[in-house]
Design a protein around this motif. Structure first.
Motif, mmCIF file in Angstrom:
data_model
loop_
_atom_site.group_PDB
_atom_site.id
_atom_site.type_symbol
_atom_site.label_atom_id
_atom_site.label_comp_id
_atom_site.label_asym_id
_atom_site.label_seq_id
_atom_site.Cartn_x
_atom_site.Cartn_y
_atom_site.Cartn_z
ATOM 1 N N GLN A 1 3.387 -5.698 -10.730
ATOM 2 C CA GLN A 1 3.558 -7.045 -10.210
ATOM 3 C C GLN A 1 2.431 -7.382 -9.248
ATOM 4 O OE1 GLN A 1 7.201 -6.302 -7.658
ATOM 5 N NE2 GLN A 1 5.875 -7.357 -6.186
ATOM 6 N N ILE A 2 2.230 -8.663 -9.044
ATOM 7 C CA ILE A 2 1.307 -9.131 -8.008
ATOM 8 C C ILE A 2 1.988 -8.962 -6.657
ATOM 9 C CG2 ILE A 2 0.209 -11.185 -7.030
ATOM 10 C CD1 ILE A 2 -1.245 -10.135 -9.492
ATOM 11 N N ALA A 3 1.225 -8.507 -5.677
ATOM 12 C CA ALA A 3 1.734 -8.376 -4.309
ATOM 13 C C ALA A 3 0.609 -8.697 -3.340
ATOM 14 C CB ALA A 3 2.259 -6.966 -4.057
ATOM 15 N N ASN A 4 0.992 -9.231 -2.200
ATOM 16 C CA ASN A 4 -0.008 -9.473 -1.164
ATOM 17 C C ASN A 4 0.285 -8.662 0.092
ATOM 18 O OD1 ASN A 4 2.162 -11.022 -0.271
ATOM 19 N ND2 ASN A 4 0.860 -12.571 0.635
ATOM 20 N N THR A 5 1.427 -8.013 0.161
ATOM 21 C CA THR A 5 1.764 -7.235 1.345
ATOM 22 C C THR A 5 1.495 -5.762 1.074
ATOM 23 O OG1 THR A 5 3.475 -8.866 1.820
ATOM 24 C CG2 THR A 5 3.500 -6.858 3.123
ATOM 25 N N VAL A 6 0.235 -5.401 1.223
ATOM 26 C CA VAL A 6 -0.250 -4.035 1.064
ATOM 27 C C VAL A 6 -1.151 -3.783 2.262
ATOM 28 C CG1 VAL A 6 -1.682 -2.502 -0.352
ATOM 29 C CG2 VAL A 6 -0.168 -4.175 -1.463
ATOM 30 N N PHE A 7 -0.911 -2.684 2.971
ATOM 31 C CA PHE A 7 -1.704 -2.477 4.187
ATOM 32 C C PHE A 7 -1.815 -0.999 4.537
ATOM 33 C CE2 PHE A 7 2.685 -3.366 5.098
ATOM 34 C CZ PHE A 7 3.058 -2.412 6.049
ATOM 35 N N GLN A 8 -2.891 -0.674 5.232
ATOM 36 C CA GLN A 8 -3.112 0.687 5.707
ATOM 37 C C GLN A 8 -2.329 0.894 6.994
ATOM 38 O OE1 GLN A 8 -7.222 1.869 6.048
ATOM 39 N NE2 GLN A 8 -6.729 3.490 7.503
ATOM 40 N N ILE A 9 -1.686 2.052 7.108
ATOM 41 C CA ILE A 9 -0.934 2.382 8.312
ATOM 42 C C ILE A 9 -1.684 3.421 9.140
ATOM 43 C CG2 ILE A 9 1.209 3.388 9.187
ATOM 44 C CD1 ILE A 9 2.609 2.144 6.716
ATOM 45 N N SER A 10 -2.208 4.466 8.487
ATOM 46 C CA SER A 10 -2.985 5.479 9.206
ATOM 47 C C SER A 10 -4.100 5.990 8.309
ATOM 48 C CB SER A 10 -2.091 6.631 9.670
ATOM 49 O OG SER A 10 -1.691 7.417 8.576
ATOM 50 N N SER A 11 -5.050 6.707 8.924
ATOM 51 C CA SER A 11 -6.172 7.207 8.150
ATOM 52 C C SER A 11 -6.243 8.733 8.104
ATOM 53 C CB SER A 11 -7.493 6.646 8.689
ATOM 54 O OG SER A 11 -7.677 7.034 10.030
ATOM 55 N N ASP A 12 -5.403 9.424 8.849
ATOM 56 C CA ASP A 12 -5.421 10.881 8.814
ATOM 57 C C ASP A 12 -4.017 11.423 9.030
ATOM 58 O OD1 ASP A 12 -6.254 13.484 8.623
ATOM 59 O OD2 ASP A 12 -7.078 13.565 10.652
ATOM 60 N N PRO A 13 -3.221 11.555 7.996
ATOM 61 C CA PRO A 13 -3.550 11.327 6.589
ATOM 62 C C PRO A 13 -3.513 9.837 6.247
ATOM 63 C CG PRO A 13 -1.256 11.934 6.763
ATOM 64 C CD PRO A 13 -1.834 12.018 8.163
ATOM 65 N N TYR A 14 -4.049 9.504 5.059
ATOM 66 C CA TYR A 14 -4.012 8.118 4.613
ATOM 67 C C TYR A 14 -2.582 7.744 4.250
ATOM 68 C CZ TYR A 14 -9.069 7.837 4.475
ATOM 69 O OH TYR A 14 -10.385 7.818 4.832
ATOM 70 N N ILE A 15 -2.037 6.814 5.003
ATOM 71 C CA ILE A 15 -0.692 6.298 4.779
ATOM 72 C C ILE A 15 -0.802 4.786 4.612
ATOM 73 C CG2 ILE A 15 1.647 6.048 5.722
ATOM 74 C CD1 ILE A 15 1.015 8.949 5.183
ATOM 75 N N VAL A 16 -0.120 4.256 3.595
ATOM 76 C CA VAL A 16 -0.141 2.829 3.319
ATOM 77 C C VAL A 16 1.277 2.302 3.216
ATOM 78 C CG1 VAL A 16 -2.382 2.885 2.132
ATOM 79 C CG2 VAL A 16 -0.270 3.201 0.820
ATOM 80 N N GLY A 17 1.404 0.990 3.329
ATOM 81 C CA GLY A 17 2.682 0.337 3.160
ATOM 82 C C GLY A 17 2.580 -0.750 2.104
ATOM 83 N N ILE A 18 3.644 -0.914 1.341
ATOM 84 C CA ILE A 18 3.777 -2.041 0.417
ATOM 85 C C ILE A 18 5.172 -2.617 0.636
ATOM 86 C CG2 ILE A 18 2.179 -1.112 -1.300
ATOM 87 C CD1 ILE A 18 4.659 -0.387 -3.024
ATOM 88 N N CYS A 19 5.294 -3.920 0.492
ATOM 89 C CA CYS A 19 6.587 -4.555 0.679
ATOM 90 C C CYS A 19 6.908 -5.347 -0.588
ATOM 91 C CB CYS A 19 6.538 -5.465 1.908
ATOM 92 S SG CYS A 19 8.162 -5.875 2.544
ATOM 93 N N LEU A 20 8.037 -5.022 -1.223
ATOM 94 C CA LEU A 20 8.409 -5.622 -2.501
ATOM 95 C C LEU A 20 9.793 -6.252 -2.436
ATOM 96 C CD1 LEU A 20 7.261 -2.690 -4.829
ATOM 97 C CD2 LEU A 20 5.946 -4.702 -4.137
ATOM 98 N N ASN A 21 9.932 -7.389 -3.092
ATOM 99 C CA ASN A 21 11.199 -8.093 -3.160
ATOM 100 C C ASN A 21 12.239 -7.240 -3.878
ATOM 101 O OD1 ASN A 21 13.282 -9.964 -4.334
ATOM 102 N ND2 ASN A 21 12.090 -11.445 -3.167
ATOM 103 N N LYS A 22 13.444 -7.202 -3.340
ATOM 104 C CA LYS A 22 14.510 -6.377 -3.915
ATOM 105 C C LYS A 22 14.900 -6.807 -5.326
ATOM 106 C CE LYS A 22 16.637 -4.987 0.421
ATOM 107 N NZ LYS A 22 17.831 -5.126 1.265
ATOM 108 N N ASN A 23 14.603 -8.033 -5.728
ATOM 109 C CA ASN A 23 14.941 -8.514 -7.063
ATOM 110 C C ASN A 23 13.923 -8.100 -8.122
ATOM 111 O OD1 ASN A 23 17.297 -9.864 -6.233
ATOM 112 N ND2 ASN A 23 16.092 -11.624 -5.571
#
Length: 145
Positions: free
Chosen positions: A19-41
């Protein structure tokens, strides 16, 4: 607020979705941790929840509107989004699109947070590749197409 525009993908058994998403972001760099936020539907959210893996492809500014629409305005419950879209699989088994992408990263979910209508998935990046250093598309630029 403006964010990037991405294709977030996952799997459930042998089934693939994205799916298309715009809520993708880096949380940390050591280790590399990212976040994505997706609609429950969304089906992709169900796949990430079940498989605990996801991949993110970064879309370039030149991405055609019909490609964005394929992942953004159609449901994987109704069509196989990967039937005619070139892709490969890598470490997690999630599909990685191979056209209209600047690169990807794939992650294993290490935590998730319920946020009303959405789920925030936090993932440890286990694989990534850059294909191009062209300009990435933002959500604001998408609205200008």
């Amino acid at each position: 607020m403006s964010y990037g525009l991405y294709v977030v993908t996952s799997k459930s058994g042998e089934r693939l979705n994205g799916q298309i998403a715009n809520t993708v972001f880096q949380i940390s760099s050591d280790p590399y941790i990212v976040g994505i936020c997706l609609n429950k539907n969304n089906l992709t959210r169900e796949f990430v929840d079940a498989s605990k893996v996801f991949a993110v492809s970064v879309l370039p500014l030149t991405t055609p509107l019909d490609f964005i629409g394929h992942f953004g305005f159609k449901s994987g419950r109704d069509i196989n989004k990967f039937a005619e879209v070139p892709y490969k699989t890598a470490v997690t088994g999630a599909p990685l699109i191979t056209e209209h992408t600047l690169g990807f990263f794939e992650a294993e979910v290490v935590n998730q947070v319920d946020v009303a209508t959405h789920t925030l998935f936090i993932g440890k990046v286990i694989n990534a590749e850059v294909y191009s250093d062209d300009e990435p598309m933002t959500y604001a630029q998408y609205h200008l197409i």
